[in-house]
Design a protein around this motif. Structure first.
Motif, PDB file in Angstrom:
ATOM      1  N   ALA A  61      15.949  46.618  52.743  1.00 15.75           N
ATOM      2  CA  ALA A  61      14.631  45.955  52.054  1.00 15.75           C
ATOM      3  C   ALA A  61      13.245  45.789  52.749  1.00 15.75           C
ATOM      4  CB  ALA A  61      15.323  44.763  51.395  1.00 15.75           C
ATOM      5  N   GLY A  62      12.498  46.066  52.272  1.00 14.24           N
ATOM      6  CA  GLY A  62      11.008  45.865  52.830  1.00 14.24           C
ATOM      7  C   GLY A  62      10.609  46.921  53.615  1.00 14.24           C
ATOM      8  N   ASP A  63       9.173  46.843  53.871  1.00 14.83           N
ATOM      9  CA  ASP A  63       8.422  47.958  54.774  1.00 14.83           C
ATOM     10  C   ASP A  63       7.296  47.296  55.540  1.00 14.83           C
ATOM     11  OD1 ASP A  63       7.957  50.352  55.861  1.00 14.83           O
ATOM     12  OD2 ASP A  63       6.810  51.155  54.198  1.00 14.83           O
ATOM     13  N   PRO A  64       7.538  46.932  56.877  1.00 14.70           N
ATOM     14  CA  PRO A  64       8.721  47.088  57.601  1.00 14.70           C
ATOM     15  C   PRO A  64       9.931  46.171  57.204  1.00 14.70           C
ATOM     16  CG  PRO A  64       7.267  45.721  58.555  1.00 14.70           C
ATOM     17  CD  PRO A  64       6.547  46.043  57.354  1.00 14.70           C
ATOM     18  N   PRO A  65      11.350  46.839  57.424  1.00 16.62           N
ATOM     19  CA  PRO A  65      12.320  46.335  56.916  1.00 16.62           C
ATOM     20  C   PRO A  65      12.556  44.622  57.187  1.00 16.62           C
ATOM     21  CG  PRO A  65      12.988  47.649  58.595  1.00 16.62           C
ATOM     22  CD  PRO A  65      11.694  47.922  58.334  1.00 16.62           C
ATOM     23  N   THR A  66      13.095  43.883  56.219  1.00 16.93           N
ATOM     24  CA  THR A  66      13.413  42.675  56.407  1.00 16.93           C
ATOM     25  C   THR A  66      14.802  42.266  56.450  1.00 16.93           C
ATOM     26  OG1 THR A  66      12.989  42.074  54.115  1.00 16.93           O
ATOM     27  CG2 THR A  66      11.189  41.886  55.567  1.00 16.93           C
ATOM     28  N   ARG A  67      15.520  43.168  55.840  1.00 16.62           N
ATOM     29  CA  ARG A  67      16.979  43.028  55.542  1.00 16.62           C
ATOM     30  C   ARG A  67      17.434  44.475  55.408  1.00 16.62           C
ATOM     31  NH1 ARG A  67      19.621  38.528  54.701  1.00 16.62           N
ATOM     32  NH2 ARG A  67      21.843  38.648  53.796  1.00 16.62           N
ATOM     33  N   ILE A  68      18.902  44.675  56.137  1.00 24.05           N
ATOM     34  CA  ILE A  68      19.744  45.611  55.919  1.00 24.05           C
ATOM     35  C   ILE A  68      21.052  45.265  55.495  1.00 24.05           C
ATOM     36  CG2 ILE A  68      20.508  47.725  56.814  1.00 24.05           C
ATOM     37  CD1 ILE A  68      18.095  47.893  58.827  1.00 24.05           C
ATOM     38  N   GLU A  69      21.503  46.212  54.471  1.00 24.99           N
ATOM     39  CA  GLU A  69      22.857  45.868  54.066  1.00 24.99           C
ATOM     40  C   GLU A  69      23.718  47.178  54.226  1.00 24.99           C
ATOM     41  OE1 GLU A  69      24.644  43.294  50.664  1.00 24.99           O
ATOM     42  OE2 GLU A  69      24.900  45.372  49.915  1.00 24.99           O
ATOM     43  N   VAL A  70      24.694  47.274  55.070  1.00 19.63           N
ATOM     44  CA  VAL A  70      25.699  48.248  55.126  1.00 19.63           C
ATOM     45  C   VAL A  70      27.202  48.171  54.369  1.00 19.63           C
ATOM     46  CG1 VAL A  70      26.517  50.125  56.482  1.00 19.63           C
ATOM     47  CG2 VAL A  70      24.236  48.804  57.182  1.00 19.63           C
ATOM     48  N   ARG A  71      27.554  48.875  53.672  1.00 17.67           N
ATOM     49  CA  ARG A  71      29.010  48.729  53.131  1.00 17.67           C
ATOM     50  C   ARG A  71      29.710  50.146  52.933  1.00 17.67           C
ATOM     51  NH1 ARG A  71      25.174  47.972  49.189  1.00 17.67           N
ATOM     52  NH2 ARG A  71      25.475  49.071  47.246  1.00 17.67           N
ATOM     53  N   LYS A  72      30.888  49.792  52.917  1.00 14.70           N
ATOM     54  CA  LYS A  72      31.746  51.090  52.476  1.00 14.70           C
ATOM     55  C   LYS A  72      31.785  51.534  50.979  1.00 14.70           C
ATOM     56  CE  LYS A  72      34.014  52.215  56.290  1.00 14.70           C
ATOM     57  NZ  LYS A  72      33.986  53.816  56.965  1.00 14.70           N
ATOM     58  N   HIS A  73      31.990  52.871  50.848  1.00 14.60           N
ATOM     59  CA  HIS A  73      32.114  53.031  49.525  1.00 14.60           C
ATOM     60  C   HIS A  73      33.415  52.384  48.820  1.00 14.60           C
ATOM     61  CE1 HIS A  73      28.960  56.133  49.006  1.00 14.60           C
ATOM     62  NE2 HIS A  73      29.493  56.539  50.071  1.00 14.60           N
ATOM     63  N   LYS A  74      34.357  52.242  49.769  1.00 19.08           N
ATOM     64  CA  LYS A  74      35.705  51.582  49.231  1.00 19.08           C
ATOM     65  C   LYS A  74      36.122  50.506  49.988  1.00 19.08           C
ATOM     66  CE  LYS A  74      37.612  56.169  47.525  1.00 19.08           C
ATOM     67  NZ  LYS A  74      38.808  56.977  47.319  1.00 19.08           N
ATOM     68  N   GLY A  75      36.535  49.397  49.773  1.00 20.58           N
ATOM     69  CA  GLY A  75      36.925  48.381  50.374  1.00 20.58           C
ATOM     70  C   GLY A  75      35.792  47.374  50.305  1.00 20.58           C
ATOM     71  N   ASP A  84      13.895  39.515  61.521  1.00 16.57           N
ATOM     72  CA  ASP A  84      12.655  38.476  61.952  1.00 16.57           C
ATOM     73  C   ASP A  84      11.615  39.348  62.158  1.00 16.57           C
ATOM     74  OD1 ASP A  84      11.781  35.652  62.356  1.00 16.57           O
ATOM     75  OD2 ASP A  84      11.622  36.434  64.556  1.00 16.57           O
ATOM     76  N   GLU A  85      11.644  40.153  63.137  1.00 16.34           N
ATOM     77  CA  GLU A  85      10.520  41.128  63.411  1.00 16.34           C
ATOM     78  C   GLU A  85      10.973  42.550  63.813  1.00 16.34           C
ATOM     79  OE1 GLU A  85       6.956  40.697  67.098  1.00 16.34           O
ATOM     80  OE2 GLU A  85       8.772  39.543  67.231  1.00 16.34           O
ATOM     81  N   VAL A  86      10.069  43.424  63.583  1.00 14.96           N
ATOM     82  CA  VAL A  86      10.495  44.733  63.728  1.00 14.96           C
ATOM     83  C   VAL A  86       9.618  45.311  64.969  1.00 14.96           C
ATOM     84  CG1 VAL A  86      10.299  47.221  63.073  1.00 14.96           C
ATOM     85  CG2 VAL A  86      11.302  45.462  61.511  1.00 14.96           C
ATOM     86  N   LEU A  87      10.009  45.680  66.034  1.00 11.54           N
ATOM     87  CA  LEU A  87       9.379  46.010  67.310  1.00 11.54           C
ATOM     88  C   LEU A  87       9.013  47.370  67.245  1.00 11.54           C
ATOM     89  CD1 LEU A  87      11.318  43.838  69.913  1.00 11.54           C
ATOM     90  CD2 LEU A  87       9.138  43.243  68.630  1.00 11.54           C
ATOM     91  N   LEU A  88       9.914  48.164  66.727  1.00 16.38           N
ATOM     92  CA  LEU A  88       9.880  49.684  66.690  1.00 16.38           C
ATOM     93  C   LEU A  88      10.553  50.317  65.597  1.00 16.38           C
ATOM     94  CD1 LEU A  88       9.250  52.569  68.219  1.00 16.38           C
ATOM     95  CD2 LEU A  88      11.347  52.602  69.409  1.00 16.38           C
ATOM     96  N   ASP A  89      10.294  51.461  64.716  1.00 17.23           N
ATOM     97  CA  ASP A  89      10.688  51.941  63.660  1.00 17.23           C
ATOM     98  C   ASP A  89      10.396  53.373  63.709  1.00 17.23           C
ATOM     99  OD1 ASP A  89      11.982  52.537  61.210  1.00 17.23           O
ATOM    100  OD2 ASP A  89      11.190  51.237  59.975  1.00 17.23           O
TER     101      ASP A  89
END
Length: 226
Positions: A61-75, A84-89
């Motif tokens: 979410a966001g550009d630069p990103p403010t939140r990232i969510e990672v989840r499994k397809h199953k489970g 809070d702050e992006v230093l490099l992307d």
């Protein structure tokens, strides 16, 4: 591959709940969906602080990103990163990965076991060597006596890393509904006790093989049953 250096807080929920407080970390997003959180110091210099192997769903979410969510397809496993702050992307195309070359012993074991897959399990018959997956090839793909699929990974020494590698291959192979029941076998000249324990927990069979016996240089040891 996308690399993000950021001040962030990381929360994991799944088999247990963990939290990393706000700090500077490297977030690595690989093209196959593998996600890793790194820090620069201590044991984390050689091992990520948190990670999730592919297949995953990654929402940024966001550009630069403010939140990232990672989840499994199953489970129910989930990693949530509040940034809070992006230093490099940066994003870099690594190209097609070259296959890991096996040493001479592993090559010999693979060739000989391809000729005699029954050494890894009763009734095994070879379907193909170097069966491709989208994260690399598994050494041998076989069928067992009941016509079930069996993926065999061959090592000189079977370690925890070898079990993890085969687990990743099985995860990808089982995405095909026709191979959802594919079993795994780790074959090696020597298998470490810790690897045997982890393999049992993952439902992976372990088989120790003798290269000299496979080559016909020595007769197999006979076991007497009283």
């Amino acid at each position: 591959m996308r690399l993000i250096v950021a001040r962030c807080e990381v929360a994991y929920a799944g088999r247990l709940a963990t939290r990393l407080p706000m700090g500077e970390r490297l977030l690595m997003i690989k093209a196959d969906g593998t996600f890793m959180v790194w820090s620069d110091g201590g044991g984390s210099a050689v091992k990520p602080q948190n990670w999730m192997t592919a297949p995953t769903v990654i929402d940024v979410a966001g550009d630069p990103p403010t939140r990232i969510e990672v989840r499994k397809h199953k489970g129910d496993e989930r990693i949530e990163i509040a940034i809070d702050e992006v230093l490099l992307d940066m994003t870099h195309d690594m190209g097609e990965a070259a296959g890991l070359e096996k040493d001479g012993v592993e090559r010999d074991l693979q060739e000989l076991l391809a000729q005699a897959p029954q050494r890894c399990g009763e009734g095994f018959r070879l379907v193909r060597r170097e069966w491709p997956t989208d994260i690399g090839p598994v050494d041998l793909m076989c069928r067992d006596g009941g016509d079930g699929w069996v993926a065999i990974e061959i090592k000189r020494v079977g370690t925890i890393d070898a079990v993890e590698q085969l687990s990743r291959y099985l995860e990808r192979i089982r995405l095909d509904p026709a191979m959802s029941d594919c079993r795994g076998v780790l074959a090696a000249q020597q298998i470490k006790p810790q690897a045997t324990v982890l393999a049992a927990a993952r439902g992976i069979a372990c088989v120790e093989v003798d290269l000299a016996v496979l080559r016909g240089e020595r007769e197999p040891e006979l076991t007497l049953f009283g």
